[in-house]
Design an enzyme around this catalytic site. Structure first.
Site, mmCIF file in Angstrom:
data_model
loop_
_atom_site.group_PDB
_atom_site.id
_atom_site.type_symbol
_atom_site.label_atom_id
_atom_site.label_comp_id
_atom_site.label_asym_id
_atom_site.label_seq_id
_atom_site.Cartn_x
_atom_site.Cartn_y
_atom_site.Cartn_z
ATOM 1 N N GLU A 94 0.734 -1.139 -0.037
ATOM 2 C CA GLU A 94 0.088 0.045 -0.019
ATOM 3 C C GLU A 94 0.888 1.353 0.019
ATOM 4 O O GLU A 94 2.101 1.348 0.703
ATOM 5 C CB GLU A 94 -0.887 -0.071 1.346
ATOM 6 C CG GLU A 94 -1.924 -1.068 1.155
ATOM 7 C CD GLU A 94 -2.902 -1.150 2.350
ATOM 8 O OE1 GLU A 94 -4.057 -1.590 2.342
ATOM 9 O OE2 GLU A 94 -2.584 -0.730 3.467
ATOM 10 N N CYS A 107 3.732 8.808 0.645
ATOM 11 C CA CYS A 107 3.993 7.619 1.657
ATOM 12 C C CYS A 107 4.253 6.366 0.797
ATOM 13 O O CYS A 107 3.239 5.997 0.554
ATOM 14 C CB CYS A 107 3.003 7.629 2.781
ATOM 15 S SG CYS A 107 3.616 6.557 4.285
ATOM 16 N N CYS A 114 6.886 -6.504 6.818
ATOM 17 C CA CYS A 114 7.961 -5.796 7.395
ATOM 18 C C CYS A 114 9.046 -6.780 8.093
ATOM 19 O O CYS A 114 8.661 -7.891 8.389
ATOM 20 C CB CYS A 114 7.385 -4.913 8.451
ATOM 21 S SG CYS A 114 8.538 -3.844 9.176
ATOM 22 N N CYS A 118 7.303 -4.079 15.681
ATOM 23 C CA CYS A 118 6.785 -3.246 16.424
ATOM 24 C C CYS A 118 5.257 -3.598 16.796
ATOM 25 O O CYS A 118 4.594 -3.565 15.993
ATOM 26 C CB CYS A 118 6.944 -1.737 15.789
ATOM 27 S SG CYS A 118 8.392 -1.332 15.302
ATOM 28 N N CYS A 121 2.106 -1.564 15.391
ATOM 29 C CA CYS A 121 1.865 -1.336 14.105
ATOM 30 C C CYS A 121 1.433 -2.552 13.368
ATOM 31 O O CYS A 121 1.681 -3.542 13.611
ATOM 32 C CB CYS A 121 3.263 -0.922 13.535
ATOM 33 S SG CYS A 121 3.387 -0.815 11.734
ATOM 34 N N CYS A 339 -0.773 6.469 9.904
ATOM 35 C CA CYS A 339 0.617 5.933 10.178
ATOM 36 C C CYS A 339 0.338 4.658 11.074
ATOM 37 O O CYS A 339 -0.710 4.981 11.867
ATOM 38 C CB CYS A 339 1.194 7.041 11.381
ATOM 39 S SG CYS A 339 2.353 8.010 10.362
#
Length: 346
Positions: A94, A107, A114, A118, A121, A339
């Protein structure tokens, strides 16, 4: 028998020139094709209209252009646009267009999933499938630039590597993409309008400094106390704050560029005076800016936005210590584009 063709955008301009010479053609033909691929961002050889039909067919026989496709585009009530981008192998990432009165920002993602863990997230909950190639990163920017021109009547002005993935875990491809984005033979954007955001990989921050990169650096910090940071960003155990700070000191000594820290304040996690004092101490070695970011929930309620009093405490203490601070409101929350929310739910 199917023989897999090479993606033509994996070739440098020099390799393209050499290829045409090897085919008995002129080297400058490689320049023409390179311009079509990067400056004009075409997705087919048929679109290369100043090249003969015979040559276009020869390219078709030897190469492919593995371009992205925007599968779905969602528009938020605040003007933010989120793209679900399908890659040539069917995987999806995305990217987001964030408009303000003075700029439009892309962005972009650098990995499918990933590499890090974290806990706050949504992207970190996805398995990392692979790194994005330079052209796949570049194509996200081209798509968002087109949307910026279409929906906001102006070209894209800024790029942040804050989408899916840890950019410094895909360093070589990110650097190659930025080289194309900033080259006059590509999109010609200024590197000063590009921010690479990292959760903090000390070795790679040092490498960026040694490589003399011209873009800006942002660090997703969220706590300057090791045990707190490790509890929310477990990889901090491998890359502790002392190592991160040492790398950032090296970065500043080499670049003299201000460091931006991205920082979310959560209720009951990092909303006490001791948390602010630790942040002040961490920031003091170099000119810095702290972006206090509104938290965007990812469904389970474990992390909750801190009370406004805690945010005000952060702001006041940072300002008293002459550290620039901004409070960043989230954009695109209604389409899960803010975010920490990118998780291929569209």
């Amino acid at each position: 028998m199917n023989i897999s063709k090479k993606d033509i955008r994996a070739l440098t301009k020099e390799q393209l020139r050499d290829f045409f010479v090897s085919q008995g053609d002129k080297a400058f033909r490689g320049n023409q094709v390179y311009e079509w691929l990067w400056q004009k961002s075409v997705h087919s050889f048929e679109a290369m209209t100043n090249i003969s039909k015979q040559t276009r067919q020869m390219l078709e026989d030897n190469f492919v252009i593995n371009h992205i496709q925007v599968d779905t585009m969602q528009r938020s009530s605040d003007g933010t646009i989120k793209n679900a981008v399908r890659l040539h192998d069917g995987l999806v990432v995305e990217s987001v267009l964030i408009p303000t009165a003075s700029r439009t920002t892309a962005c972009v993602s650098s990995q499918v999933g990933c590499s890090l863990d974290c806990r706050f997230c949504a992207t970190a909950r996805l398995k990392r499938m692979r790194n994005l190639n330079p052209d796949e990163i570049y194509d996200q920017v081209v798509a968002i630039d087109n949307e910026s021109r279409l929906y906001h009547d102006r070209p894209l002005s800024n790029i942040v590597f804050m989408g899916m993935g840890e950019p410094l875990m895909n360093y070589n491809n990110v650097i190659k993409a930025i080289d194309k984005i900033t080259s006059p033979e590509g999109l010609g954007m200024s590197p000063k309008r590009i921010v690479v955001s990292t959760s903090g990989v000390p070795k790679m921050i040092r490498k960026m400094a040694d490589d003399g990169v011209k873009f800006k650096l942002a660090v997703s910090l969220h706590s300057a106390i090791d045990d707190v940071r490790t509890s929310i960003m477990p990889f901090n155990e491998t890359f502790p704050l002392a190592d991160l700070r040492e790398a950032l000191e090296y970065w500043f000594s080499k670049t003299k560029n201000r460091i931006t820290y991205e920082y979310v304040v959560w209720r009951g996690i990092n909303d006490q005076r001791k948390d602010v004092d630790a942040l002040v101490q961490f920031c003091k070695f170099a000119p810095s800016k702290v972006n206090l970011i509104e938290y965007n929930p990812i469904d389970d309620g474990e992390f909750q936005q801190a009370r406004s009093e805690a945010i005000e405490m952060y702001q006041n203490i940072l300002e008293v210590n002459h550290i620039t601070v901004t409070i960043r409101r989230s954009r695109g929350k209604d389409i899960d584009a803010a975010c920490g929310q990118l998780a291929n739910k569209s």
